[in-house]
Design a protein around this motif. Structure first.
Motif, PDB file in Angstrom:
ATOM      1  N   LEU A  91      13.213 -66.158 -48.968  1.00  7.63           N
ATOM      2  CA  LEU A  91      13.076 -66.742 -50.202  1.00  7.63           C
ATOM      3  C   LEU A  91      11.941 -65.820 -50.756  1.00  7.63           C
ATOM      4  N   LYS A  92      12.772 -64.940 -51.827  1.00  6.41           N
ATOM      5  CA  LYS A  92      12.134 -64.517 -52.844  1.00  6.41           C
ATOM      6  C   LYS A  92      11.973 -64.638 -54.214  1.00  6.41           C
ATOM      7  N   ALA A  93      10.898 -64.541 -54.852  1.00 10.38           N
ATOM      8  CA  ALA A  93      10.620 -65.397 -56.121  1.00 10.38           C
ATOM      9  C   ALA A  93       9.864 -64.319 -56.913  1.00 10.38           C
ATOM     10  N   CYS A  94       9.955 -64.690 -58.228  1.00 16.76           N
ATOM     11  CA  CYS A  94       9.184 -64.072 -59.454  1.00 16.76           C
ATOM     12  C   CYS A  94       8.492 -65.315 -60.247  1.00 16.76           C
ATOM     13  N   ILE A  95       7.223 -65.112 -60.265  1.00 17.73           N
ATOM     14  CA  ILE A  95       6.546 -66.290 -61.046  1.00 17.73           C
ATOM     15  C   ILE A  95       5.603 -65.478 -62.163  1.00 17.73           C
ATOM     16  N   PRO A  96       5.962 -65.603 -63.513  1.00 16.96           N
ATOM     17  CA  PRO A  96       5.456 -64.737 -64.517  1.00 16.96           C
ATOM     18  C   PRO A  96       3.802 -65.259 -64.479  1.00 16.96           C
ATOM     19  N   GLU A  97       3.332 -64.289 -65.087  1.00 15.89           N
ATOM     20  CA  GLU A  97       1.820 -64.566 -65.469  1.00 15.89           C
ATOM     21  C   GLU A  97       1.583 -65.716 -66.537  1.00 15.89           C
ATOM     22  N   ASN A  98       0.595 -66.542 -66.443  1.00 12.90           N
ATOM     23  CA  ASN A  98       0.284 -67.678 -67.563  1.00 12.90           C
ATOM     24  C   ASN A  98       1.811 -68.455 -67.642  1.00 12.90           C
ATOM     25  N   LEU A  99       2.507 -68.882 -66.687  1.00 14.40           N
ATOM     26  CA  LEU A  99       3.656 -69.751 -66.761  1.00 14.40           C
ATOM     27  C   LEU A  99       3.103 -71.141 -67.223  1.00 14.40           C
ATOM     28  N   PRO A 100       3.660 -71.527 -68.260  1.00 12.28           N
ATOM     29  CA  PRO A 100       3.295 -72.896 -68.839  1.00 12.28           C
ATOM     30  C   PRO A 100       3.593 -73.979 -67.744  1.00 12.28           C
ATOM     31  N   SER A 101       2.829 -75.069 -67.735  1.00 17.35           N
ATOM     32  CA  SER A 101       2.819 -76.299 -67.087  1.00 17.35           C
ATOM     33  C   SER A 101       4.272 -76.722 -67.273  1.00 17.35           C
ATOM     34  N   ARG A 102       4.953 -77.359 -66.056  1.00 17.22           N
ATOM     35  CA  ARG A 102       6.253 -77.871 -65.829  1.00 17.22           C
ATOM     36  C   ARG A 102       7.217 -77.150 -66.596  1.00 17.22           C
ATOM     37  N   ALA A 103       6.953 -75.676 -66.083  1.00 15.91           N
ATOM     38  CA  ALA A 103       8.023 -74.480 -66.606  1.00 15.91           C
ATOM     39  C   ALA A 103       9.435 -74.784 -65.966  1.00 15.91           C
ATOM     40  N   PRO A 104      10.560 -74.285 -66.226  1.00 16.21           N
ATOM     41  CA  PRO A 104      11.819 -74.440 -65.638  1.00 16.21           C
ATOM     42  C   PRO A 104      11.846 -73.628 -64.687  1.00 16.21           C
ATOM     43  N   LEU A 105      12.906 -73.506 -63.594  1.00 15.43           N
ATOM     44  CA  LEU A 105      13.167 -72.999 -62.626  1.00 15.43           C
ATOM     45  C   LEU A 105      14.568 -72.435 -62.352  1.00 15.43           C
ATOM     46  N   VAL A 106      14.615 -71.272 -62.423  1.00 14.39           N
ATOM     47  CA  VAL A 106      16.123 -70.649 -62.348  1.00 14.39           C
ATOM     48  C   VAL A 106      16.484 -70.010 -60.917  1.00 14.39           C
ATOM     49  N   VAL A 107      17.341 -70.329 -60.208  1.00  9.77           N
ATOM     50  CA  VAL A 107      17.784 -69.819 -59.086  1.00  9.77           C
ATOM     51  C   VAL A 107      18.934 -69.042 -59.215  1.00  9.77           C
ATOM     52  N   ALA A 108      19.011 -67.652 -58.675  1.00  4.60           N
ATOM     53  CA  ALA A 108      19.827 -66.704 -59.070  1.00  4.60           C
ATOM     54  C   ALA A 108      20.266 -66.274 -57.661  1.00  4.60           C
ATOM     55  N   LEU A 109      21.670 -66.238 -57.447  1.00  6.54           N
ATOM     56  CA  LEU A 109      22.409 -65.900 -55.958  1.00  6.54           C
ATOM     57  C   LEU A 109      23.067 -64.588 -56.086  1.00  6.54           C
ATOM     58  N   HIS A 110      22.831 -63.744 -55.341  1.00  5.93           N
ATOM     59  CA  HIS A 110      23.334 -62.452 -55.438  1.00  5.93           C
ATOM     60  C   HIS A 110      24.836 -62.413 -54.824  1.00  5.93           C
ATOM     61  N   GLY A 111      25.691 -61.553 -54.891  1.00  5.06           N
ATOM     62  CA  GLY A 111      27.135 -61.337 -54.404  1.00  5.06           C
ATOM     63  C   GLY A 111      26.927 -60.311 -53.125  1.00  5.06           C
ATOM     64  N   CYS A 112      28.132 -60.211 -52.436  1.00 10.16           N
ATOM     65  CA  CYS A 112      28.256 -59.485 -51.399  1.00 10.16           C
ATOM     66  C   CYS A 112      27.560 -58.158 -51.422  1.00 10.16           C
ATOM     67  N   THR A 113      27.153 -57.450 -50.513  1.00 10.53           N
ATOM     68  CA  THR A 113      26.558 -56.341 -50.329  1.00 10.53           C
ATOM     69  C   THR A 113      25.353 -56.023 -51.088  1.00 10.53           C
ATOM     70  N   GLN A 114      25.160 -57.114 -51.908  1.00  5.55           N
ATOM     71  CA  GLN A 114      23.912 -56.843 -52.692  1.00  5.55           C
ATOM     72  C   GLN A 114      22.473 -57.629 -51.926  1.00  5.55           C
ATOM     73  N   ASP A 115      21.362 -57.277 -52.475  1.00  9.31           N
ATOM     74  CA  ASP A 115      20.208 -58.379 -51.996  1.00  9.31           C
ATOM     75  C   ASP A 115      19.342 -58.633 -53.361  1.00  9.31           C
ATOM     76  N   ALA A 116      18.541 -59.451 -53.127  1.00  6.93           N
ATOM     77  CA  ALA A 116      17.801 -60.092 -54.362  1.00  6.93           C
ATOM     78  C   ALA A 116      17.421 -59.115 -55.415  1.00  6.93           C
ATOM     79  N   ALA A 117      16.574 -57.998 -54.812  1.00  8.71           N
ATOM     80  CA  ALA A 117      15.987 -57.158 -55.645  1.00  8.71           C
ATOM     81  C   ALA A 117      17.100 -56.239 -56.626  1.00  8.71           C
ATOM     82  N   GLY A 118      18.108 -55.793 -55.852  1.00  8.78           N
ATOM     83  CA  GLY A 118      19.276 -55.169 -56.470  1.00  8.78           C
ATOM     84  C   GLY A 118      19.944 -56.135 -57.667  1.00  8.78           C
ATOM     85  N   PHE A 119      20.028 -57.406 -57.332  1.00  9.17           N
ATOM     86  CA  PHE A 119      20.703 -58.357 -58.296  1.00  9.17           C
ATOM     87  C   PHE A 119      19.826 -58.470 -59.632  1.00  9.17           C
ATOM     88  N   ASP A 120      18.618 -58.698 -58.965  1.00  9.42           N
ATOM     89  CA  ASP A 120      17.605 -59.080 -60.367  1.00  9.42           C
ATOM     90  C   ASP A 120      17.438 -57.644 -61.091  1.00  9.42           C
TER      91      ASP A 120
END
Length: 318
Positions: free
Chosen positions: A54-83
């Motif tokens: 589980l890797k995540a980015c939570i921006p500073e001062n995120l507003p209450s009840r903000a959306p959540l986006v899930v991003a799934l990398h492809g083969c040979t990638q990792d989360a940081a590279g895809f980001d």
């Protein structure tokens, strides 16, 4: 990366809502959140049957009840590279959403592909789809996010896993985006996966949509969907986009022969399902695609600073 054709580039330009000034004053830039791992989740066998990170980015001062986006990398990638390649964390800071980046482990798949072709990983309550659903619940609870505005996008194996998440947990997601992916249940082992990628068999729409319906007890409404496919993709053949349409249009009661928009490689059905095909496009995320996807989902809030006649700077929403 694939170049976007002029017509589609203009579409993306028009749909974006960029931060801008009416004068020459520079607009404030939100700090880009760092990518952090929740190491405790990996050790929680009950919540994480698929043993994903589980890797995540939570921006500073995120507003209450903000959306959540899930991003799934492809083969040979990792989360940081895809980001880094897609700019998801920059967009999270600018548009005000939390970002979840599940990461595959080599212990699960030697090429770091999500196991979209394994029934044990694409069945509700089991394996990798259950792990990602648990990650979503964890972030919603920890950060007070909006459970009604959870979205998922993925490339290649991540795109195919996106289809399975939307089928297995349709009540958890408001919308999704599949880039160079395949329908849910397109394969049930490695051999079938390769066949589906390179030589997708045309199946009846009833069969494709039934696979999604049978993945859970959910009976609607179904998540909205954006499909992206390069016409020169030699890894996941373009016919897979049509098979995805066969799966998702019937769920929404939409007629494939009657799109509300059909021009310049962009078909859309009443703002519910869209399919974008890129002439010359390969197996990648086209420039501008993440921004266009966020616009399709409705995550368009950006801060705009306007300078009035009295010289006061006022913050408004664009």
């Amino acid at each position: 990366m694939t170049e976007m054709p002029p017509g589609l580039a203009e579409l993306v330009r028009l749909r974006r809502r960029w931060t801008r000034l009416m004068t020459g004053h520079p607009a404030p830039v939100a700090p880009i959140p760092s990518l952090a791992e929740d190491a405790g989740f990996l050790a929680d066998a009950a919540a994480n049957p698929g043993q994903l990170r589980l890797k995540a980015c939570i921006p500073e001062n995120l507003p209450s009840r903000a959306p959540l986006v899930v991003a799934l990398h492809g083969c040979t990638q990792d989360a940081a590279g895809f980001d880094q390649a897609c700019g998801w964390s920059r967009l999270a800071a600018r548009r005000g959403f939390a970002l979840l980046l599940p990461e595959q482990r080599r212990e699960n798949n030697g090429n770091t592909c999500f196991n979209w072709f394994e029934p044990g990983d694409t069945t509700r309550g089991q394996g990798e789809v259950a792990s990602i659903a648990a990650m979503v619940d964890r972030l919603l609870r920890q950060h007070g996010l909006d459970a009604g505005r959870v979205f998922v996008a993925g490339l290649s194996a991540g795109g195919a896993m996106t289809a399975s998440l939307l089928a297995c947990y349709p009540e958890r997601f408001a919308a999704g985006a599949i880039l160079a992916g395949l329908p849910h249940a397109a394969a049930r082992n490695v051999g079938q996966a390769l066949e589906a990628m390179f030589h997708p068999a045309p199946r009846p729409a009833e069969e494709r949509s039934a696979a999604a319906r049978e993945a859970s007890d959910h009976r609607g409404p179904w998540p909205r969907l954006s499909i992206w496919q390069g016409e020169a993709d030699e890894t996941v053949r373009p016919a897979n986009a049509e098979e995805l349409l066969k799966q998702w249009l019937p769920l929404h009661g939409l007629d494939p022969a009657r799109p509300s928009r059909d021009e310049a490689g962009h078909r859309e059905w009443n703002g519910v399902v869209e399919c974008i095909t890129l002439p010359g496009g390969g197996h990648d995320v086209p420039p501008g695609a993440p921004e266009a996807i966020l616009d399709f989902w409705g995550i368009t809030e950006e801060k705009v600073f306007l300078v009035g006649a009295d010289g006061d700077v006022r913050e408004e929403m664009q």
